[in-house]
Design a protein around this motif. Structure first.
Motif, PDB file in Angstrom:
ATOM      1  N   LEU A   8     -34.378  15.157  30.339  1.00  0.00           N
ATOM      2  CA  LEU A   8     -35.477  14.402  30.005  1.00  0.00           C
ATOM      3  C   LEU A   8     -35.537  13.040  30.794  1.00  0.00           C
ATOM      4  O   LEU A   8     -34.870  12.141  30.456  1.00  0.00           O
ATOM      5  N   TYR A   9     -36.033  12.980  32.024  1.00  0.00           N
ATOM      6  CA  TYR A   9     -36.100  12.150  33.014  1.00  0.00           C
ATOM      7  C   TYR A   9     -36.849  10.818  32.325  1.00  0.00           C
ATOM      8  O   TYR A   9     -37.818  10.910  31.482  1.00  0.00           O
ATOM      9  N   LEU A  10     -36.517   9.601  32.731  1.00  0.00           N
ATOM     10  CA  LEU A  10     -37.257   8.445  32.318  1.00  0.00           C
ATOM     11  C   LEU A  10     -38.550   8.410  32.899  1.00  0.00           C
ATOM     12  O   LEU A  10     -38.722   8.890  33.678  1.00  0.00           O
ATOM     13  N   ASP A  68     -27.310  16.876  23.626  1.00  0.00           N
ATOM     14  CA  ASP A  68     -26.275  16.333  24.663  1.00  0.00           C
ATOM     15  C   ASP A  68     -26.671  15.235  25.153  1.00  0.00           C
ATOM     16  O   ASP A  68     -27.865  15.260  25.846  1.00  0.00           O
ATOM     17  N   THR A  69     -26.285  13.997  24.903  1.00  0.00           N
ATOM     18  CA  THR A  69     -26.567  12.842  25.407  1.00  0.00           C
ATOM     19  C   THR A  69     -25.499  11.928  25.376  1.00  0.00           C
ATOM     20  O   THR A  69     -24.705  11.902  24.312  1.00  0.00           O
ATOM     21  N   GLU A 113     -27.189   3.092  32.193  1.00  0.00           N
ATOM     22  CA  GLU A 113     -26.092   3.954  32.684  1.00  0.00           C
ATOM     23  C   GLU A 113     -26.576   5.279  33.187  1.00  0.00           C
ATOM     24  O   GLU A 113     -25.963   5.954  34.121  1.00  0.00           O
ATOM     25  N   TYR A 114     -27.639   5.685  32.705  1.00  0.00           N
ATOM     26  CA  TYR A 114     -28.167   7.000  33.115  1.00  0.00           C
ATOM     27  C   TYR A 114     -28.570   7.031  34.632  1.00  0.00           C
ATOM     28  O   TYR A 114     -28.557   7.993  35.323  1.00  0.00           O
ATOM     29  N   LEU A 115     -29.103   5.797  35.103  1.00  0.00           N
ATOM     30  CA  LEU A 115     -29.636   5.805  36.332  1.00  0.00           C
ATOM     31  C   LEU A 115     -28.545   6.218  37.528  1.00  0.00           C
ATOM     32  O   LEU A 115     -29.105   6.746  38.346  1.00  0.00           O
ATOM     33  N   GLN A 157     -34.658   8.565  25.510  1.00  0.00           N
ATOM     34  CA  GLN A 157     -35.384   9.659  25.570  1.00  0.00           C
ATOM     35  C   GLN A 157     -35.216  10.774  24.306  1.00  0.00           C
ATOM     36  O   GLN A 157     -36.194  11.153  23.698  1.00  0.00           O
ATOM     37  N   VAL A 158     -33.956  11.015  24.020  1.00  0.00           N
ATOM     38  CA  VAL A 158     -33.818  11.893  22.858  1.00  0.00           C
ATOM     39  C   VAL A 158     -34.368  11.028  21.476  1.00  0.00           C
ATOM     40  O   VAL A 158     -34.758  11.799  20.842  1.00  0.00           O
TER      41      VAL A 158
END
Length: 162
Positions: free
Chosen positions: A91-93, A120-121, A127-129, A141-142
């Motif tokens: 799930l991309y930003l 899973d997240t 941080e995700y970037l 996103q989740v």
């Protein structure tokens, strides 16, 4: 996944192979089977086909859970009778060019009304970037997906050894 499903009062039986599963399921008659595509001896899609050949199991739900994101596998699972195909797509930003609003809507529709969402997240947006394309979702996103689909409870998991 087993712990969370049993914690939500579901009876969960785990089998090590599709062959063993195929041998046991007709007697057990579960409400739902969750299988991976990549299984030894007989893959999960072939297991689905074999189970769908048995009229007494027609009402049983079959969900295919896989890291394989190819449309070929999704179409093959559906053709063999799977009720759903769940992948590890990210799930991309929304700011990412790869963000797919159609994909998000399909996920919302797929999980809508579920008793529980387990996903899973591990990363916050900032941080995700630095983890994009690792196959993980970011928490925002989740949480948005769960809220839009009106699922509860939401369970987040992941192990990051760093």
């Amino acid at each position: 996944m087993t712990r969370l499903l049993t914690g939500a009062s579901h009876e969960v039986l785990v089998r090590g192979s599709s062959v063993e599963t195929l041998r046991n399921i007709p007697d057990m008659r579960p409400d739902c089977v969750i299988t991976d595509v990549m299984m030894p001896v007989m893959d999960g899609i072939e297991l689905t086909r074999e189970l769908r050949c048995r009229p007494e199991l027609a009402l049983m739900k079959i969900k295919v859970l896989s890291a394989k994101t190819y449309d070929f596998d999704r179409r093959r699972a559906k053709k063999m009778g799977a009720d759903g195909y769940i992948t590890g797509n990210e799930l991309y930003l929304p700011t990412d060019a790869r963000h797919g609003s159609r994909y998000v809507e399909r996920l919302v529709d797929f999980v809508s009304g579920s008793d529980v969402l387990i996903t899973d997240t591990t990363y916050r947006d900032h941080e995700y970037l630095s983890k994009v394309d690792w196959g993980h979702y970011c928490v925002s996103q989740v949480a948005d997906l769960a809220a839009r689909a009106e699922v509860k409870p939401l369970h987040l998991f992941h192990h990051d050894p760093d």
